[in-house]
Design a protein around this motif. Structure first.
Motif, PDB file in Angstrom:
ATOM      1  N   GLY A   9      32.820  94.568  39.289  1.00 49.69           N
ATOM      2  CA  GLY A   9      33.673  93.448  39.679  1.00 49.69           C
ATOM      3  C   GLY A   9      34.351  93.775  40.992  1.00 49.69           C
ATOM      4  N   ALA A  10      34.416  92.789  41.891  1.00 49.46           N
ATOM      5  CA  ALA A  10      34.991  93.032  43.215  1.00 49.46           C
ATOM      6  C   ALA A  10      35.851  91.850  43.641  1.00 49.46           C
ATOM      7  N   SER A  11      36.652  91.364  42.688  1.00 48.06           N
ATOM      8  CA  SER A  11      37.532  90.222  42.931  1.00 48.06           C
ATOM      9  C   SER A  11      38.982  90.703  42.989  1.00 48.06           C
ATOM     10  N   ALA A  33      30.556  97.534  41.867  1.00 48.42           N
ATOM     11  CA  ALA A  33      29.332  96.741  41.762  1.00 48.42           C
ATOM     12  C   ALA A  33      29.710  95.298  41.466  1.00 48.42           C
ATOM     13  N   ASP A  34      28.914  94.369  41.964  1.00 48.00           N
ATOM     14  CA  ASP A  34      29.176  92.951  41.726  1.00 48.00           C
ATOM     15  C   ASP A  34      27.883  92.193  41.954  1.00 48.00           C
ATOM     16  N   ASP A  35      27.602  91.197  41.103  1.00 50.51           N
ATOM     17  CA  ASP A  35      26.350  90.449  41.215  1.00 50.51           C
ATOM     18  C   ASP A  35      26.354  89.414  42.332  1.00 50.51           C
ATOM     19  N   ASP A  36      27.482  89.205  42.992  1.00 49.75           N
ATOM     20  CA  ASP A  36      27.532  88.292  44.131  1.00 49.75           C
ATOM     21  C   ASP A  36      26.901  88.983  45.343  1.00 49.75           C
ATOM     22  N   PRO A  37      25.734  88.516  45.802  1.00 51.19           N
ATOM     23  CA  PRO A  37      25.054  89.219  46.905  1.00 51.19           C
ATOM     24  C   PRO A  37      25.857  89.221  48.196  1.00 51.19           C
ATOM     25  N   LYS A  40      27.828  92.574  48.735  1.00 47.99           N
ATOM     26  CA  LYS A  40      27.154  93.851  48.962  1.00 47.99           C
ATOM     27  C   LYS A  40      27.426  94.348  50.374  1.00 47.99           C
ATOM     28  N   GLY A  41      27.838  95.605  50.494  1.00 48.99           N
ATOM     29  CA  GLY A  41      28.127  96.189  51.788  1.00 48.99           C
ATOM     30  C   GLY A  41      29.575  96.041  52.232  1.00 48.99           C
ATOM     31  N   THR A  42      30.365  95.271  51.477  1.00 47.07           N
ATOM     32  CA  THR A  42      31.782  95.155  51.786  1.00 47.07           C
ATOM     33  C   THR A  42      32.549  96.307  51.124  1.00 47.07           C
ATOM     34  N   ILE A  50      28.294  98.288  46.191  1.00 52.92           N
ATOM     35  CA  ILE A  50      26.911  98.735  46.424  1.00 52.92           C
ATOM     36  C   ILE A  50      25.879  97.669  46.094  1.00 52.92           C
ATOM     37  N   GLY A  51      26.279  96.608  45.405  1.00 54.17           N
ATOM     38  CA  GLY A  51      25.331  95.584  44.971  1.00 54.17           C
ATOM     39  C   GLY A  51      25.543  95.246  43.512  1.00 54.17           C
ATOM     40  N   GLY A  52      24.506  94.719  42.871  1.00 55.30           N
ATOM     41  CA  GLY A  52      24.627  94.245  41.508  1.00 55.30           C
ATOM     42  C   GLY A  52      24.138  95.221  40.452  1.00 55.30           C
TER      43      GLY A  52
END
Length: 209
Positions: A9-11, A33-37, A40-42, A50-52
């Protein structure tokens, strides 16, 4: 050396969870990790996203915590992680007060200033948010969110997946069903069945699912 864990989660909620983990001082955060593409990279507070799910599994880190405010989404991710060989850890802010006999399930986060009194049982994947107060002998089911400023009096049971919204109060010896929403600022004075929304003071059913 501290164990390295992931945060899924990245909210905005993840920001609070990151602070709890840092303040607790038990784990080091390896990445988010977060499934929102688009994420990624933020970075959040210096930690890379790192991504989902696929990227998480490829990392080799198998222990972490789900930092998603939505009960349904958080429980779904927690179940997926469990099914893919990952283990959830709990995080408890050092300013939270836990009395004797309290049990905390894996994946649960207890935020700053929360009070959990004697012999209360907190399930898996629960959020006990900022300055929530849970009195003695309560039973909180898995996947529940107890929002900021909530007061649960003694011997209250809250069923799995329920959301007790900010500033609400539940008087002693009541049962709140599963997948219930208790509206912000409500006062609950009687038992609440499964799959309803209650609001007001005293709280009344306004929606059934």
């Amino acid at each position: 050396m501290k164990e390295k864990i992931f945060v899924f989660g990245a909210s905005g909620h993840a920001k609070v969870v990151i602070d709890v983990i840092e303040q607790q001082g038990v784990y080091d955060i390896a990445f988010l990790a977060d499934d929102d593409p688009a994420l990624k990279g933020t970075h959040i507070y210096g930690y890379p996203v790192i991504g989902g799910k696929a990227d998480l599994l490829a990392s080799g880190i198998k222990r972490g915590i789900v930092a998603i405010g939505s009960n349904k989404a958080r429980s779904s991710v927690a179940a997926w992680l469990s099914g893919n060989g990952c283990e959830l850890v709990s995080a408890i802010h050092p300013s939270a007060q836990l009395a004797r006999g309290v049990t905390i399930g894996n994946g649960t986060v207890v935020m700053a200033g929360a009070v959990i009194n004697s012999d209360t049982s907190i399930g898996f994947d629960v959020i006990v948010n900022t300055r929530a107060s849970i009195d003695h002998d309560c039973i909180i089911g898995s996947g529940v969110h107890i929002a900021p400023g909530v007061t649960l009096c003694g011997t209250v049971a809250v069923g799995a997946g329920s959301f007790v919204c900010a500033g609400s109060t539940i008087i002693p010896n009541l049962t709140i069903g599963s997948n219930v929403t208790v509206g912000a600022g409500s006062t609950v004075i009687r038992d609440v069945p499964d799959k309803v929304t209650v609001v007001g003071s005293p709280a009344k059913v306004v929606k059934k699912f």
